[in-house]
Scaffold this motif. Structure first.
Motif, PDB file in Angstrom:
ATOM      1  N   HIS A  40       0.858  -1.187   0.000  1.00 51.79           N
ATOM      2  CA  HIS A  40       0.000   0.000   0.000  1.00 51.79           C
ATOM      3  C   HIS A  40       0.891   1.234   0.000  1.00 51.79           C
ATOM      4  O   HIS A  40       1.980   1.212   0.556  1.00 51.79           O
ATOM      5  N   GLU A  41       0.371   2.305  -0.624  1.00 54.18           N
ATOM      6  CA  GLU A  41       1.116   3.555  -0.678  1.00 54.18           C
ATOM      7  C   GLU A  41       0.282   4.663  -0.043  1.00 54.18           C
ATOM      8  O   GLU A  41      -0.840   4.914  -0.473  1.00 54.18           O
ATOM      9  N   ILE A  42       0.847   5.265   0.986  1.00 54.67           N
ATOM     10  CA  ILE A  42       0.157   6.335   1.704  1.00 54.67           C
ATOM     11  C   ILE A  42       0.982   7.604   1.562  1.00 54.67           C
ATOM     12  O   ILE A  42       2.113   7.680   2.038  1.00 54.67           O
ATOM     13  N   GLU A  91       1.382  23.739   3.455  1.00 52.53           N
ATOM     14  CA  GLU A  91       0.979  24.639   4.542  1.00 52.53           C
ATOM     15  C   GLU A  91      -0.463  24.451   4.995  1.00 52.53           C
ATOM     16  O   GLU A  91      -0.741  24.377   6.198  1.00 52.53           O
ATOM     17  N   ALA A  92      -1.403  24.420   4.062  1.00 52.63           N
ATOM     18  CA  ALA A  92      -2.815  24.351   4.457  1.00 52.63           C
ATOM     19  C   ALA A  92      -3.099  23.071   5.245  1.00 52.63           C
ATOM     20  O   ALA A  92      -3.869  23.088   6.213  1.00 52.63           O
ATOM     21  N   CYS A  93      -2.498  21.980   4.847  1.00 54.70           N
ATOM     22  CA  CYS A  93      -2.723  20.719   5.570  1.00 54.70           C
ATOM     23  C   CYS A  93      -1.964  20.700   6.890  1.00 54.70           C
ATOM     24  O   CYS A  93      -2.457  20.157   7.887  1.00 54.70           O
ATOM     25  N   GLN A  94      -0.789  21.317   6.911  1.00 52.99           N
ATOM     26  CA  GLN A  94      -0.071  21.412   8.196  1.00 52.99           C
ATOM     27  C   GLN A  94      -0.883  22.191   9.216  1.00 52.99           C
ATOM     28  O   GLN A  94      -0.893  21.856  10.399  1.00 52.99           O
ATOM     29  N   ALA A  95      -1.594  23.209   8.754  1.00 53.51           N
ATOM     30  CA  ALA A  95      -2.372  24.047   9.677  1.00 53.51           C
ATOM     31  C   ALA A  95      -3.510  23.278  10.334  1.00 53.51           C
ATOM     32  O   ALA A  95      -4.031  23.715  11.371  1.00 53.51           O
ATOM     33  N   VAL A  96      -3.880  22.146   9.761  1.00 57.28           N
ATOM     34  CA  VAL A  96      -4.973  21.354  10.348  1.00 57.28           C
ATOM     35  C   VAL A  96      -4.487  19.964  10.796  1.00 57.28           C
ATOM     36  O   VAL A  96      -5.257  19.001  10.825  1.00 57.28           O
ATOM     37  N   GLY A  97      -3.199  19.870  11.102  1.00 56.71           N
ATOM     38  CA  GLY A  97      -2.720  18.662  11.767  1.00 56.71           C
ATOM     39  C   GLY A  97      -2.023  17.614  10.926  1.00 56.71           C
ATOM     40  O   GLY A  97      -1.862  16.475  11.365  1.00 56.71           O
ATOM     41  N   ALA A  98      -1.558  17.977   9.721  1.00 58.21           N
ATOM     42  CA  ALA A  98      -0.928  16.976   8.855  1.00 58.21           C
ATOM     43  C   ALA A  98       0.344  16.392   9.468  1.00 58.21           C
ATOM     44  O   ALA A  98       0.607  15.199   9.326  1.00 58.21           O
ATOM     45  N   ARG A  99       1.136  17.204  10.130  1.00 56.88           N
ATOM     46  CA  ARG A  99       2.397  16.692  10.703  1.00 56.88           C
ATOM     47  C   ARG A  99       2.115  15.694  11.828  1.00 56.88           C
ATOM     48  O   ARG A  99       2.818  14.690  11.946  1.00 56.88           O
ATOM     49  N   GLU A 100       1.119  15.966  12.635  1.00 53.67           N
ATOM     50  CA  GLU A 100       0.769  15.037  13.720  1.00 53.67           C
ATOM     51  C   GLU A 100       0.229  13.728  13.124  1.00 53.67           C
ATOM     52  O   GLU A 100       0.572  12.636  13.572  1.00 53.67           O
ATOM     53  N   LEU A 101      -0.607  13.866  12.106  1.00 48.94           N
ATOM     54  CA  LEU A 101      -1.127  12.672  11.431  1.00 48.94           C
ATOM     55  C   LEU A 101       0.018  11.881  10.795  1.00 48.94           C
ATOM     56  O   LEU A 101       0.078  10.657  10.916  1.00 48.94           O
ATOM     57  N   GLU A 102       0.939  12.572  10.146  1.00 46.48           N
ATOM     58  CA  GLU A 102       2.091  11.911   9.530  1.00 46.48           C
ATOM     59  C   GLU A 102       2.874  11.113  10.573  1.00 46.48           C
ATOM     60  O   GLU A 102       3.273   9.972  10.324  1.00 46.48           O
ATOM     61  N   ARG A 103       3.104  11.708  11.732  1.00 46.03           N
ATOM     62  CA  ARG A 103       3.846  11.013  12.798  1.00 46.03           C
ATOM     63  C   ARG A 103       3.134   9.707  13.168  1.00 46.03           C
ATOM     64  O   ARG A 103       3.761   8.641  13.262  1.00 46.03           O
ATOM     65  N   ASP A 104       1.815   9.766  13.341  1.00 49.42           N
ATOM     66  CA  ASP A 104       1.052   8.578  13.741  1.00 49.42           C
ATOM     67  C   ASP A 104       1.029   7.516  12.637  1.00 49.42           C
ATOM     68  O   ASP A 104       1.158   6.323  12.911  1.00 49.42           O
ATOM     69  N   VAL A 105       0.861   7.969  11.407  1.00 48.17           N
ATOM     70  CA  VAL A 105       0.789   7.017  10.287  1.00 48.17           C
ATOM     71  C   VAL A 105       2.152   6.369  10.056  1.00 48.17           C
ATOM     72  O   VAL A 105       2.249   5.161   9.843  1.00 48.17           O
ATOM     73  N   LYS A 106       3.216   7.168  10.138  1.00 54.29           N
ATOM     74  CA  LYS A 106       4.566   6.612   9.959  1.00 54.29           C
ATOM     75  C   LYS A 106       4.896   5.599  11.042  1.00 54.29           C
ATOM     76  O   LYS A 106       5.580   4.610  10.790  1.00 54.29           O
ATOM     77  N   ALA A 107       4.401   5.838  12.243  1.00 53.61           N
ATOM     78  CA  ALA A 107       4.655   4.901  13.337  1.00 53.61           C
ATOM     79  C   ALA A 107       3.968   3.559  13.056  1.00 53.61           C
ATOM     80  O   ALA A 107       4.490   2.504  13.394  1.00 53.61           O
ATOM     81  N   LYS A 108       2.806   3.608  12.431  1.00 56.37           N
ATOM     82  CA  LYS A 108       2.048   2.383  12.185  1.00 56.37           C
ATOM     83  C   LYS A 108       2.415   1.717  10.856  1.00 56.37           C
ATOM     84  O   LYS A 108       2.436   0.486  10.763  1.00 56.37           O
ATOM     85  N   PHE A 109       2.691   2.521   9.843  1.00 59.85           N
ATOM     86  CA  PHE A 109       2.995   1.984   8.505  1.00 59.85           C
ATOM     87  C   PHE A 109       4.277   2.628   7.952  1.00 59.85           C
ATOM     88  O   PHE A 109       4.239   3.362   6.953  1.00 59.85           O
ATOM     89  N   PRO A 110       5.412   2.351   8.568  1.00 57.37           N
ATOM     90  CA  PRO A 110       6.637   3.079   8.185  1.00 57.37           C
ATOM     91  C   PRO A 110       7.085   2.849   6.742  1.00 57.37           C
ATOM     92  O   PRO A 110       7.611   3.770   6.109  1.00 57.37           O
ATOM     93  N   GLN A 111       6.884   1.655   6.208  1.00 51.05           N
ATOM     94  CA  GLN A 111       7.354   1.372   4.845  1.00 51.05           C
ATOM     95  C   GLN A 111       6.445   1.971   3.776  1.00 51.05           C
ATOM     96  O   GLN A 111       6.857   2.117   2.622  1.00 51.05           O
ATOM     97  N   GLU A 112       5.231   2.307   4.149  1.00 50.46           N
ATOM     98  CA  GLU A 112       4.238   2.740   3.160  1.00 50.46           C
ATOM     99  C   GLU A 112       4.052   4.248   3.099  1.00 50.46           C
ATOM    100  O   GLU A 112       3.422   4.751   2.182  1.00 50.46           O
TER     101      GLU A 112
END
Ligand code: FES
Length: 141
Positions: free
Chosen positions: A76-78, A84-105
């Motif tokens: 799967h590819e995520i 900027e617009a997505c960072q303003a609504v939490g993209a970096r926090e979401l990225e951290r959580d998703v990378k922790a769960k699916f690091p290769q994807e």
């Protein structure tokens, strides 16, 4: 996203469709990746021969563009938009959580044109608006 298994004959046939194109090396590399999911190392020689370029020319283009892969993709590819617009609504926090769960994807991207519904994420080619870890998990199934 479903890709064809690597096939020299299929690659030759696809590259023949680009013979008259300007900027054909990059287009050829993109075509190989869209067909096979990555650019097989055999493609460098094949593209060089097809478009009368050196292997160094092709390799230079291949390594310049970070979206071009030289190994088969994960199941799967995520892609998470971290503009900027997505960072303003939490993209970096979401990225951290998703990378922790699916690091290769997981990989970063910049703007899918879905800014009003950020954070925006693309899972296997489908854009998800107001993305959450739960929505991404469902989309991977
Ligand atoms: S900034 Fe994320 S989709 Fe545009």
């Amino acid at each position: 996203m479903k890709y064809s298994p690597w096939s020299h004959e299929r690659a030759v046939a696809l590259l023949a469709t680009l013979r008259e194109e300007k900027g054909a090396v990059l287009m050829a590399l993109q075509l190989m990746q869209s067909e096979f999911g990555y650019v097989d190392k055999a493609c460098v020689e094949l593209i060089a021969q097809t478009f009368n370029k050196s292997r160094a020319d092709v390799h230079g283009v291949l390594t310049f563009y970070h979206d071009l892969r030289t190994t088969p993709p994960p199941p799967h590819e995520i892609s998470i938009c971290v503009a900027e617009a997505c960072q303003a609504v939490g993209a970096r926090e979401l990225e951290r959580d998703v990378k922790a769960k699916f690091p290769q994807e997981t990989r970063e991207s910049y703007c899918f044109g879905n800014c009003a519904l950020g954070p925006a994420v693309m899972v296997d080619g489908t854009i998800i608006g107001r993305a959450t870890l739960e929505k991404i998990e469902v989309a991977r199934q």
